[in-house]
Design an enzyme around this catalytic site. Sequence first.
Site, PDB file in Angstrom:
ATOM      1  N   HIS A  25     -11.506  12.167   0.994  1.00  0.00           N
ATOM      2  CA  HIS A  25     -10.802  10.973   1.444  1.00  0.00           C
ATOM      3  C   HIS A  25      -9.665  11.307   2.407  1.00  0.00           C
ATOM      4  CE1 HIS A  25      -6.950   8.798   0.704  1.00  0.00           C
ATOM      5  NE2 HIS A  25      -7.644   7.817   1.276  1.00  0.00           N
ATOM      6  N   HIS A  81       0.833  -1.196   0.000  1.00  0.00           N
ATOM      7  CA  HIS A  81       0.000   0.000   0.000  1.00  0.00           C
ATOM      8  C   HIS A  81       0.873   1.254   0.000  1.00  0.00           C
ATOM      9  CE1 HIS A  81      -2.550   3.066   2.136  1.00  0.00           C
ATOM     10  NE2 HIS A  81      -3.304   2.763   1.110  1.00  0.00           N
ATOM     11  N   HIS A  95      -9.146  10.486   6.704  1.00  0.00           N
ATOM     12  CA  HIS A  95      -8.004   9.915   7.430  1.00  0.00           C
ATOM     13  C   HIS A  95      -7.597  10.839   8.579  1.00  0.00           C
ATOM     14  CE1 HIS A  95      -6.347   6.401   5.158  1.00  0.00           C
ATOM     15  NE2 HIS A  95      -6.999   6.915   4.148  1.00  0.00           N
ATOM     16  N   HIS A 139     -12.576   3.449   4.163  1.00  0.00           N
ATOM     17  CA  HIS A 139     -12.482   3.154   2.735  1.00  0.00           C
ATOM     18  C   HIS A 139     -13.703   2.405   2.214  1.00  0.00           C
ATOM     19  CE1 HIS A 139      -8.905   4.790   0.764  1.00  0.00           C
ATOM     20  NE2 HIS A 139      -8.425   4.885   1.990  1.00  0.00           N
ATOM     21  N   HIS A 164      -8.039   0.357  -4.047  1.00  0.00           N
ATOM     22  CA  HIS A 164      -8.641   0.393  -2.709  1.00  0.00           C
ATOM     23  C   HIS A 164      -9.955  -0.385  -2.663  1.00  0.00           C
ATOM     24  CE1 HIS A 164      -5.684   3.689  -2.326  1.00  0.00           C
ATOM     25  NE2 HIS A 164      -5.674   3.371  -1.050  1.00  0.00           N
ATOM     26  N   HIS A 198       1.354   4.316  -2.974  1.00  0.00           N
ATOM     27  CA  HIS A 198       1.243   5.767  -2.793  1.00  0.00           C
ATOM     28  C   HIS A 198       2.557   6.487  -3.123  1.00  0.00           C
ATOM     29  CE1 HIS A 198      -2.880   6.346  -1.375  1.00  0.00           C
ATOM     30  NE2 HIS A 198      -2.763   5.187  -0.769  1.00  0.00           N
ATOM     31  N   GLU A 214      -9.491  11.505  -3.977  1.00  0.00           N
ATOM     32  CA  GLU A 214      -8.227  11.193  -3.263  1.00  0.00           C
ATOM     33  C   GLU A 214      -7.707  12.332  -2.398  1.00  0.00           C
ATOM     34  OE1 GLU A 214      -4.942   9.798  -5.679  1.00  0.00           O
ATOM     35  OE2 GLU A 214      -3.801   9.291  -3.898  1.00  0.00           O
TER      36      GLU A 214
END
Length: 686
Positions: free
Chosen positions: A365, A208, A369, A405, A238, A212, A350
């Site tokens: 998104h 992951h 987080h 997610h 995702h 990124h 994103e």
Amino acid sequence: MSAKRNLLFLMERPLEPVFMEKGKKNVKFDVPPRLLSDRYKGRPEVQDRFGEPFGERVTIRDNISLPNLSVPMSLGRDEQFSLFIPRHKRIAGALIDIFMGLRSVDDLLTVAVYARDRVNPLLFNYAISVAILHRPDTKDMNIPLVSELFPGKFMDSQVFRQIREEVSVVPQESRVPILIPTDYTASDLEPEHRLWYFREDIGLNLHHWHWHLVYPTDANNDAIVRKDRRGELFYYMHQQIIARYNLERFCNELSRVKRFNNFREPIQEGYFPKLDSLVASRAWPARPANTRISDLSRDLDQIRYDINDLDRWTSRFVQACHQGWVEDPSGNRIRLDETRGIDILGDIMESSSISINRDLYGNLHGMGHVFISYAHDPDNRHLESFGVMGDLTITLRDPSFFRWHAFVDDMFQEHKQRLPQYTTRQLDYPGIQVTNIQVRTDRGPPNVLQTFWQQSDVDLSRGLDFVPRGNVFARFTHLQNADFTYNINVNNTTGRPAMGTCRIFLGPRNDERGQPFLFRDQRLLMIELDKFTISLNPGDNLIRRRSTDSSLTIPFERTFRDIDTNRPGDNTQELEAFNFCGCGWPQHMLIPKGRTGRGFECVLFVMVSNYNDDRIDQDLVGTCSDASAFCGVRDRLYPDRRSMGYPFDRLARQGVDRLQQFLTPNMNSIPCTIVHEDRTVQRRRP
Ligand code: CUO
């Protein structure tokens, strides 16, 4: 070439001063006084003090004008660094630009040496990684694993005391691996903890993170961000993580993960990471069960957001999906059509710097987080940093990642559900029939797959600052599956040779209540296992394919690549191939864990689609395209013209309620089971 290698040394032992010995061979950098940090400037005796004999001296050149580091240095050396926090993203973007703008690798080395002990170590390692992966003169290089550079983020903080003792007391030859306990973050009282082996898997977190790294959200250099179908890939990679997580949940008698869509409801799942941040010298904050997110006001990071912002961005996103268009900053409407729509929405969600309208659609998104990662200290009154949800390298560890997610994915489905359904004509490949499917491991019965536990070692010597040199291994436990082979019979009645794309998916048979799935729900749980091009002779063809050839995965050795011992020779083609291949789903997580005893019931689906509708004409030689499904191919187009997730990315045509009814002759499916054996085998260290 050695300048390139020396760049990698700069990433090691991130807290030690730059002039300390590096690498297994104790390479020593001779740093010109001008480049030294203020602390060591004018103290030549420090540079000449060696704990160990050094192997090679590297002279750092000092022949260019040094860049202004005031922006990168505005993040404190001891602060945590998060790619979700807008201020940190801007700071990282500035440092990436500095590294990208240098004329040669030698100049980059000089500036990197200059920056290394001045800027935050996490920031430095991120920015230099992105620069190395994207500069034409360094992109053939392999960057060290973040789990080796910052091991504190990946394993129980208790093992570090043992590790320090081992390396201080025991001579190198007789050191033994330190065992990282399995499932140490919670007890059986917490049902979510059954998923520890998935969430806390080091390889999965590395995958992951590497994704990124390959797809940064912010940089002035547009080419770093603007990559073919990156928004769609953000959605798809995702979406597949969530689908896979749900299958694991079924294997563990848990129901599908619940979306976190009511932002005012407490988050039922707590998470106590038991990790140290060796950089910030603090324990990672925990989040007790039933914590709510709150409006954020944290001046240090210039974060002032209300939960209302999340609501507003959510409704704008949903509105765009329902209207079928988004609005750019000049007020133009851009249609969300079948091909580009999901990509545009992915960039918005994103949100990356190529989002079509960051002011209007915000940063849903990313801020999700951030809100969750600060739930324990939203206004910084306790001076606590963010939890693991705020750190891209380990965010997968926290159950709330999946709740968030799952919500993000649901937003994308608002768009996907509205696309025209595939017609049988679009799905079928006239003259081609998949007549039989069988899958089997090397020793087991047909259509039964197998998983078990494996113990493997990681070398931590690159990440342990201020301890004696030499190898030090940590032994961790992870899921593993027995290799298997697909045998697929494809009949070609066209009378001519034909080309097809073979698409293999696995899904659960029954839902959490034991009822057979409706297609509507099952399609969201179909996980891609493989996709490859086949040529078909007239008549019956037997396609054999090994699980280890999957276009999704990279082998264990590459996930945990050891850049010292496995590294092919400099400047060779193999080196190029070896390198960019760091991105890919870990082979050891290819299939879900299954269940002990009679196993977990699945359905295996195979489709052969018409290659003429799938093909992308481009040269893939030497591009490391063998894990393209989730990672794409560097500097190339995504190697499949269809929508990602095809044919399960949309609702089914009228009249199709079950998978069986969905099948056209070029598709087939069989029941299979995954049996988990509760035994542990040890991987031999090369
Ligand atoms: Cu990968 Cu939220 O995007 O973690």
